[in-house]
Design a protein around this motif. Sequence first.
Motif, PDB file in Angstrom:
ATOM      1  N   ARG A 307       0.821  -1.212   0.000  1.00  9.89           N
ATOM      2  CA  ARG A 307       0.000   0.000   0.000  1.00  9.89           C
ATOM      3  C   ARG A 307       0.854   1.261   0.000  1.00  9.89           C
ATOM      4  N   ARG A 308       2.115   1.124   0.403  1.00  6.27           N
ATOM      5  CA  ARG A 308       3.001   2.295   0.366  1.00  6.27           C
ATOM      6  C   ARG A 308       3.483   2.575  -1.058  1.00  6.27           C
ATOM      7  N   PHE A 309       3.232   1.645  -1.969  1.00  3.28           N
ATOM      8  CA  PHE A 309       3.700   1.784  -3.353  1.00  3.28           C
ATOM      9  C   PHE A 309       2.501   1.606  -4.277  1.00  3.28           C
ATOM     10  N   PRO A 310       1.608   2.593  -4.305  1.00  2.00           N
ATOM     11  CA  PRO A 310       0.325   2.434  -5.012  1.00  2.00           C
ATOM     12  C   PRO A 310       0.457   2.360  -6.525  1.00  2.00           C
ATOM     13  N   ASP A 311       1.608   2.734  -7.068  1.00  2.00           N
ATOM     14  CA  ASP A 311       1.758   2.669  -8.517  1.00  2.00           C
ATOM     15  C   ASP A 311       2.147   1.279  -9.008  1.00  2.00           C
ATOM     16  N   GLY A 312       2.339   0.335  -8.079  1.00  2.00           N
ATOM     17  CA  GLY A 312       2.553  -1.041  -8.505  1.00  2.00           C
ATOM     18  C   GLY A 312       3.780  -1.682  -7.900  1.00  2.00           C
ATOM     19  N   GLN A 313       3.845  -2.994  -8.095  1.00  2.00           N
ATOM     20  CA  GLN A 313       4.978  -3.785  -7.612  1.00  2.00           C
ATOM     21  C   GLN A 313       5.444  -4.691  -8.752  1.00  2.00           C
ATOM     22  N   LEU A 314       6.734  -4.661  -9.028  1.00  2.00           N
ATOM     23  CA  LEU A 314       7.363  -5.505 -10.043  1.00  2.00           C
ATOM     24  C   LEU A 314       8.168  -6.598  -9.349  1.00  2.00           C
ATOM     25  N   TYR A 315       8.217  -7.787  -9.955  1.00  2.00           N
ATOM     26  CA  TYR A 315       8.959  -8.905  -9.366  1.00  2.00           C
ATOM     27  C   TYR A 315       9.658  -9.668 -10.481  1.00  2.00           C
ATOM     28  N   ALA A 316      10.883 -10.110 -10.198  1.00  2.00           N
ATOM     29  CA  ALA A 316      11.598 -10.970 -11.145  1.00  2.00           C
ATOM     30  C   ALA A 316      12.492 -11.921 -10.376  1.00  2.00           C
ATOM     31  N   ASN A 317      12.521 -13.173 -10.802  1.00  2.00           N
ATOM     32  CA  ASN A 317      13.475 -14.159 -10.287  1.00  2.00           C
ATOM     33  C   ASN A 317      14.703 -14.112 -11.193  1.00  2.00           C
ATOM     34  N   LEU A 318      15.813 -13.632 -10.666  1.00  3.17           N
ATOM     35  CA  LEU A 318      17.030 -13.449 -11.470  1.00  3.17           C
ATOM     36  C   LEU A 318      17.834 -14.728 -11.643  1.00  3.17           C
TER      37      LEU A 318
END
Length: 916
Positions: A307-318
């Motif tokens: 909720r502190r990052f309302p513009d979205g969350q990105l995730y990647a397994n490197l």
Amino acid sequence: MWELRLLGPVELWAGGDRLDLGPAKQRAVLAALAADLGRTVPIEALIDRVWGEDPPRTVRNALHTYVLRLRRVLETITPEPPTLEFRNGGYALLADETRVDLSRFHDLLSRSRRAGPAPSEAAGPLREAVALRRDQPLAGLGGDWAAGLRDDLDQRWLTATLALARIDLAGGDAPGAVAGSLRPLLDAYPLVEPLAALLIRALRADGREAEAQAIFCRTRDRLRDDLGTEPGPELRQALHSAPSAEPAGPCQLPLDVRGFTGRREHLTRLDALSEGVAGGTVVVALSGTAGVGKTTLGVHWAHHARRRFPDGQLYANLRGFDPGGPPAAPAEVLRGFLEALGVPPQRMPADIAAQSALLRSRLTGRRMLIVLDNAADAGQVRPLLPGSAGCMVLVTSRSRLSGLVAAEGAHPVRLETLTDDEARDLLAHRVGADRVAAEPAAVEAILAACARLPLALAITAARAATYDGFSLSGVAGELADARHRLDALADDDPAADVRAVFSWSYRTLDAPAARLFRLLGGHPGPDAGLPAIAHLLNLPVAEARPAVARLVQANLLGEQPAGRYRLHDLLRAYARELADRHDPEADRRAATRRVLDFYVHTALAGDAVLYPHRRRDHYDPGPPAPGVTALDLPDVAAALTWFATEERTLRAAVDHADTLGFDLHAWLLPWALATYLERQWNGRDWITCMEISLAAATRIGDPRRQARSHYNLGYAYRELGDGERAREHILEALRLLPENEDPVERALIHLNLGTTARRLGDHEEALREGKQAYELYARVDEVSGMASALNNLGWVHVTIGNYAEALGYCERAVAMQEKAENWTGAAHSWDSLGYVHHHLGHHADAVRCYLRSYELFHAQGDRRLEATILDHLGDTHRAAGDEPAARDAWTRALAIFTDIDHEDSGPLRAKLRPRP
């Protein structure tokens, strides 16, 4: 008083006078030292910053000369002059930080981040920081280092400007003034959606709805024309929602772990670090040994903080420590992130630097959380970092990522094994507090056997929870027995005892699931879909599915999004050990053959969809192993989706085939991947795969296969800019090809020898090779090949100025390619024809040809050539006297070239400068 200025032209002022800092390279030396004020810059690093990768042989003498001259300038300053010292193999500029604008700028941004909770408290430092910029930072200095620092400072300044505008707009005092300050910025940064959204909100707050609508339409059109994207949710909501409405964004986080326990100190630490994102990107390096729960903690906290990052969350397994394949290339991850942010695959920049720059641009002004899981090293992470305030990057790795901590200011957070209390809580939550309380001795034995590693405890708890009547003492006893049987496998790794846990869970599997677990240890890639898994077992997908489900239920196989499955790397190593002990080598090789056949035949089918005019009769893989069935990829979209999903697995399969001696697969699979890798402009993998293919062809000992591999490698080198090496390989292909065999294949080689010669400036050879290619194609009436040869001949005549003669070649090439429906060849030929018409003064015809070429390249998603055509189109418009149309075409071309970091950006900027 004196002041050193870098946020504009590099200038040194003292007593109201501007001091002479000498030529550009000398100013660059001072800037390179001032950027690390007070710290020693090693001589090699200083040379790299000022002269780049190809310094002159006398570079050290030049550097010492510049340093001497700069010292003489600095010695004229009083009082408290800056000093330039040599120490520890480098130079350091020592000075009062308050008198260097770049240092003040960074300090003011830090002060804004440390300001109190009221937004207005950050406004003062931000306003002062924004006002420091006088012009483009380091104006007048060239080179990659200066350009990189300039881009970084541009991003920080723009982010600070937007943050200040938000504060002012939230105060509600003067939305008109905010709009007035933002409008000229949008002209300079027309593709930054948060900037456009903020301007629209300011205009609406000032009651200027019509202007807000006009800004939205203009930005939407630029996004469509230059990037091929639609406005994102933030921009749409700025126009259609209340100004305070929060935009939506991508949410890529994996599922949170139910019943997460422990790690309270780490969660509190991450919470505290996240509070610092207001003034700049916060990077956290979360490190620890295998199986210690880094991913679980990172994902759980990310869900807690989303909720502190309302513009979205990105995730990647490197995939940094995955024994099943190489780490994820930054370009692969960048493409995934950019797609999530609204950039379609066909609009991706080809170069990783351009992709990274585009990511920073798309994140500017946004509040986003980025989770980079299982990183190999700092170099893998750096291209993925945003440059704007409001973003936080959480990196997990077995490595401590000390380079990221030192260079990027990442905050190190070390994760150790669970405490005894945390481990008991985890077990109690999974199997029940009553069972844990009833058998304390058994619990202690389980904790010891599992080394308090969360992964091992989760597997053990899953088994114990499945059978309520199975006592924890029985669990502890079986673990003890397993440990004794695996003593021979023990080593110094603190996680070695988890093999006992794995073996215990493995022994509970039925025969099909156990066999699948062992075979998965030999799967080439980091993850797999059900069709590939089914081929390992030599079963239909429906029959393989139950065994997969049992492994998932036992926590021996992780289920990923979109029907993908992945072994934890410790489990993969253990599965391989079991396979080596229990499965005959012939069975293991047969399973590997089946899965490689599946990948090769499906990749060949996908390549045929992507490039239907590509010749493939010499690349027949023969019949697949019994039971192997390639996937049906009916159209370009399906083929691109499959290649994108399987890219790293396919790349790992090439290495796997090469290592295990499957030479035919190691020769074929790179060829099947080549079209996709070229269109993604993945030069590193393209060249590496072609080299592996050539080595396999050499081992096979077939001169024809070697010739084709040399040709493929030469073609890749030429397209990537290494003409000399390209010619060596293509000539070797011609030498290896038997005389009087297959005129079409020989024609293709001569065609590309001609193209390579033209690019190297050998026009006579280019004409000779082009004519020979045409004659060979004509012998078998290969229309598309004949047209390509004619186009090449036309371009040679263009290059040497024979425009009248070039016209006939190019007109014939266009007609033949359109008739053959070879749209790539037609696009090139229309460009050639337009270029000829331009130089003959036929401006209307040139515009018509360029527009057709642009249409075809745009349909194929080739951004580099789209920009090239727009550049040519602008030249024609100017020659015809239509300056506005010329500037429009060049502006659109420059936006693309800038995005992909193309070398033609500089000449285009020169064209766009006002004419005297």
